[in-house]
Design a protein around this motif. Structure first.
Motif, PDB file in Angstrom:
ATOM      1  N   TRP A   1      36.978  80.984  32.744  1.00 34.46           N
ATOM      2  CA  TRP A   1      36.530  82.158  33.482  1.00 34.46           C
ATOM      3  C   TRP A   1      35.224  82.703  32.925  1.00 34.46           C
ATOM      4  CZ3 TRP A   1      37.393  83.733  38.101  1.00 34.46           C
ATOM      5  CH2 TRP A   1      38.546  83.303  38.744  1.00 34.46           C
TER       6      TRP A   1
ATOM      7  N   ARG B   1      43.331  89.044  41.068  1.00 31.48           N
ATOM      8  CA  ARG B   1      43.182  90.275  40.281  1.00 31.48           C
ATOM      9  C   ARG B   1      44.366  90.468  39.335  1.00 31.48           C
ATOM     10  NH1 ARG B   1      43.209  95.360  43.814  1.00 31.48           N
ATOM     11  NH2 ARG B   1      45.374  94.687  43.993  1.00 31.48           N
ATOM     12  N   ASP B   2      45.592  90.289  39.859  1.00 29.15           N
ATOM     13  CA  ASP B   2      46.781  90.475  39.020  1.00 29.15           C
ATOM     14  C   ASP B   2      46.784  89.498  37.843  1.00 29.15           C
ATOM     15  OD1 ASP B   2      47.481  92.405  40.868  1.00 29.15           O
ATOM     16  OD2 ASP B   2      49.112  91.237  41.773  1.00 29.15           O
TER      17      ASP B   2
ATOM     18  N   LEU C   1      44.159  87.895  36.471  1.00 27.31           N
ATOM     19  CA  LEU C   1      43.073  88.167  35.522  1.00 27.31           C
ATOM     20  C   LEU C   1      43.298  89.462  34.750  1.00 27.31           C
ATOM     21  CD1 LEU C   1      39.954  86.955  37.521  1.00 27.31           C
ATOM     22  CD2 LEU C   1      41.186  85.781  35.685  1.00 27.31           C
ATOM     23  N   GLN C   2      43.973  90.431  35.348  1.00 27.74           N
ATOM     24  CA  GLN C   2      44.317  91.647  34.604  1.00 27.74           C
ATOM     25  C   GLN C   2      45.259  91.312  33.453  1.00 27.74           C
ATOM     26  OE1 GLN C   2      45.722  94.202  37.797  1.00 27.74           O
ATOM     27  NE2 GLN C   2      43.806  95.372  37.801  1.00 27.74           N
TER      28      GLN C   2
ATOM     29  N   TRP D   1      39.825  90.809  34.065  1.00 32.21           N
ATOM     30  CA  TRP D   1      39.435  91.436  35.329  1.00 32.21           C
ATOM     31  C   TRP D   1      38.199  92.317  35.180  1.00 32.21           C
ATOM     32  CZ3 TRP D   1      39.417  90.509  40.104  1.00 32.21           C
ATOM     33  CH2 TRP D   1      39.169  91.503  41.055  1.00 32.21           C
ATOM     34  N   GLU D   2      38.075  93.011  34.070  1.00 31.67           N
ATOM     35  CA  GLU D   2      36.902  93.869  33.860  1.00 31.67           C
ATOM     36  C   GLU D   2      35.609  93.040  33.857  1.00 31.67           C
ATOM     37  OE1 GLU D   2      36.666  97.208  33.991  1.00 31.67           O
ATOM     38  OE2 GLU D   2      38.795  97.092  34.515  1.00 31.67           O
TER      39      GLU D   2
ATOM     40  N   VAL E   1      35.112  90.338  35.553  1.00 26.11           N
ATOM     41  CA  VAL E   1      34.848  90.007  36.967  1.00 26.11           C
ATOM     42  C   VAL E   1      34.235  91.212  37.667  1.00 26.11           C
ATOM     43  CG1 VAL E   1      35.937  89.438  39.177  1.00 26.11           C
ATOM     44  CG2 VAL E   1      36.637  88.233  37.107  1.00 26.11           C
ATOM     45  N   LYS E   2      34.796  92.409  37.442  1.00 18.14           N
ATOM     46  CA  LYS E   2      34.248  93.617  38.075  1.00 18.14           C
ATOM     47  C   LYS E   2      32.800  93.862  37.657  1.00 18.14           C
ATOM     48  CE  LYS E   2      36.751  97.309  37.889  1.00 18.14           C
ATOM     49  NZ  LYS E   2      37.762  98.343  37.562  1.00 18.14           N
TER      50      LYS E   2
END
Length: 195
Positions: free
Chosen positions: A134, A159-160, A162-163, A168-169, A171-172
């Protein structure tokens, strides 16, 4: 004797007539079709569903209307039309969580497992960076696009996942293009608007 013979022949004629009438009604009803089956289906399943539809219609003569979209969007459509007589016959989202939501809202009668899907990373033709983790996906300069987690099942699953991995952060921070469906992501990759 003529009366008996006439009665017998009349009975045979009546039996043949009733048999022909019954047969024509039975075969005629097979040719009749009702309203189409309405199937709300995840966009990611378009290719197999088109083949299934063609086979089903050929075999049963029953028309099928496929309505594709993001799982959340289709759930909202089912909820809006739940009081209509022909709201929908099948709901095939891309993730079980939408089935749970539909069940909680009393929008579905039963659940039957059909298939499983597996997420993948798709890169644009000519994308020259190796993707091994990733970290490679969220590296600076990569134009990232994903199916919108608030609309599409695969985006929600991503999202779930990667969290849980603590990614996830990252990615954001990449500010990915949030696209409606898996097909929208594929089209954007083909057009080169995302990597």
């Amino acid at each position: 004797m003529n009366v008996a013979k006439t009665a017998f022949l009349g009975s045979i004629a009546l039996l043949v007539g009733l048999t022909v009438l019954l047969y024509s009604q039975m075969t005629g009803s097979r040719g009749r079709v009702g309203p189409p089956l309405i199937v709300f289906c995840a966009e990611a399943l378009r290719v197999p569903m088109e083949a299934i539809k063609a086979d089903f219609e050929k075999e049963t003569k029953q028309p099928v209307e496929l309505r594709y979209g993001a799982s959340q969007t289709m759930l909202a459509q089912l909820e809006l039309t739940q009081n209509l007589a022909r709201a929908g016959d099948l709901y095939i989202p891309a993730d079980d969580s939408y089935l749970s939501l539909a069940r909680d809202k009393d929008l579905i009668a039963e659940v039957l497992p059909l298939a499983t899907m597996r997420p993948v990373v798709v890169t644009a033709p000519g994308f020259d960076r190796p993707i091994q983790s990733w970290q490679d996906v969220v590296a600076p300069g990569v134009k990232l696009g994903i199916a919108n987690p608030d609309a599409a099942a695969i985006g929600k699953l991503l999202r779930d996942h990667l969290q849980k991995q603590g990614l996830w952060e990252a990615v954001k921070k990449q500010q990915p293009a949030l696209l409606g469906t898996v097909s929208d992501v594929g089209t954007a990759v083909q057009l080169g608007t995302i990597d």
